[in-house]
Design an enzyme around this catalytic site. Structure first.
Site, mmCIF file in Angstrom:
data_model
loop_
_atom_site.group_PDB
_atom_site.id
_atom_site.type_symbol
_atom_site.label_atom_id
_atom_site.label_comp_id
_atom_site.label_asym_id
_atom_site.label_seq_id
_atom_site.Cartn_x
_atom_site.Cartn_y
_atom_site.Cartn_z
ATOM 1 N N ASP A 140 -1.852 22.467 -2.209
ATOM 2 C CA ASP A 140 -1.439 21.090 -1.957
ATOM 3 C C ASP A 140 -2.093 20.662 -0.629
ATOM 4 O O ASP A 140 -2.565 21.517 0.136
ATOM 5 C CB ASP A 140 0.090 21.047 -1.848
ATOM 6 N N ASP B 36 -0.987 17.351 1.576
ATOM 7 C CA ASP B 36 -0.086 16.740 2.558
ATOM 8 C C ASP B 36 1.105 17.645 2.853
ATOM 9 O O ASP B 36 1.851 18.020 1.947
ATOM 10 C CB ASP B 36 0.401 15.379 2.045
ATOM 11 N N GLY C 244 1.306 6.781 -2.706
ATOM 12 C CA GLY C 244 1.469 5.675 -1.760
ATOM 13 C C GLY C 244 1.854 4.362 -2.422
ATOM 14 O O GLY C 244 2.723 3.630 -1.924
ATOM 15 N N LYS C 245 1.219 4.034 -3.550
ATOM 16 C CA LYS C 245 1.522 2.764 -4.219
ATOM 17 C C LYS C 245 2.952 2.802 -4.766
ATOM 18 O O LYS C 245 3.710 1.843 -4.641
ATOM 19 C CB LYS C 245 0.512 2.504 -5.349
ATOM 20 N N GLU C 246 3.305 3.940 -5.328
ATOM 21 C CA GLU C 246 4.657 4.129 -5.862
ATOM 22 C C GLU C 246 5.687 4.061 -4.727
ATOM 23 O O GLU C 246 6.796 3.534 -4.891
ATOM 24 C CB GLU C 246 4.745 5.497 -6.566
ATOM 25 N N ALA D 32 -6.076 -0.671 2.013
ATOM 26 C CA ALA D 32 -6.153 -0.863 3.475
ATOM 27 C C ALA D 32 -5.512 0.333 4.180
ATOM 28 O O ALA D 32 -6.034 0.838 5.178
ATOM 29 C CB ALA D 32 -5.458 -2.156 3.862
ATOM 30 N N THR E 97 -2.225 12.772 -3.210
ATOM 31 C CA THR E 97 -2.864 11.767 -2.353
ATOM 32 C C THR E 97 -4.209 11.312 -2.931
ATOM 33 O O THR E 97 -4.774 11.923 -3.832
ATOM 34 C CB THR E 97 -2.999 12.289 -0.903
#
Ligand code: XBP
Ligand code: MG
Length: 251
Positions: free
Chosen positions: A9, A11, A53-55, A84, A124
């Site tokens: 993994d 992160d 991140g979007k979730e 961004a 990620t």
């Protein structure tokens, strides 16, 4: 079973990226977009329940900011905001702001010297993985990993096992011949769901997670002269090295 590959993994496992990397990158993207959202350290810990991140942005709105009205093209708007965030995060990595965790560089070098195969399985974004590897181990290190399974290449992110299963299929390996390295409950659910024995190194966000299913839980991987305390699966302290991993895989 003979050990042939290590699957990492990213992160929280290779580096402590969440608190001082991803979190400030999200906040920088929010500011840049004119949003007054600010994810503090404690709130981010709660948001980590959702991977991706979007979730995570959607989960934040639902949980902490339900009055915010998303534009009609919500998916595209969130994807742009997240792009961004990735830009800010990659810049932070390139500035060398995030080091590898203890023992990571050493163990990867030992694995390469022993001819073990290496892969990555992470939620990620792919650019984040290559930027971290290039900044910490040098640009050539991207090629050390024969599979980099990352981000949206599978429809369901961790805790779903899909990302590990995808990596195993690409490598043509059965899970019995591999070990996974993780840091969190969502990660362990994903790796063990794919049939992988898993070594966990905890961090401040994950030390209280339910990590059942892991073979071994430690503070970190350890360095010579700086062994890591074992939290589950053994006693005392340990420097995780390749002979130890062969024994773990055989037990
Ligand atoms: C990592 C994630 C990622 C990162 C942020 O989980 O959930 O979403 O927090 O990266 P794991 P992105 O370590 O279990 O793979 O913003 O690129 O998604
Ligand atoms: Mg992780």
């Amino acid at each position: 079973m003979s050990l042939q590959a290590l699957i990492f993994d990213v992160d929280g496992t290779l580096a402590d990226t969440e608190r001082d990397g991803h979190r400030p990158a999200f906040n920088a993207a929010f500011r840049e977009a004119g949003l007054d959202w600010d994810w503090d350290v404690a709130m981010y810990g709660e948001l980590l329940a959702v991977t991706g991140g979007k979730e995570r942005i959607r989960y934040y709105l639902q949980r902490f900011n339900p009055d915010f009205i998303l534009p009609d093209n919500a998916d595209a708007w969130i994807a742009d905001l997240h792009k961004a965030k990735t830009r800010h995060y990659v810049r932070m990595l390139s500035e060398g702001l995030i080091p590898l965790r203890p023992g990571v560089k050493r163990l990867i070098a030992e694995a390469r010297a022993e001819g073990l195969r290496l892969a990555i399985a992470t939620t990620t974004t792919p650019e984040n993985v290559t930027a971290l590897l290039a900044a910490t181990l040098g640009p050539d290190s991207i090629g050390w990993f024969e599979v980099i399974a990352a981000g949206d290449i599978v429809p369901k992110k961790k805790p779903d096992p899909a990302i590990y299963t995808w990596a195993l299929e690409r490598m043509g390996l059965a899970p019995e011949h591999c070990l996974a390295f993780e840091d969190s409950r969502n990660g362990v659910l994903s790796s063990t769901g794919a049939g992988l024995r898993t070594v966990v190194t905890v961090n401040d966000y994950t030390r209280d997670d339910d990590l059942s299913g892991a073979e071994l839980v430690l503070e970190h991987l350890g360095e010579p002269g700086e062994p890591a305390n074992i939290l589950f699966g053994g006693e005392g302290a340990l420097v995780v090295d390749i002979p130890f991993l062969h024994k773990l895989a055989a037990r």
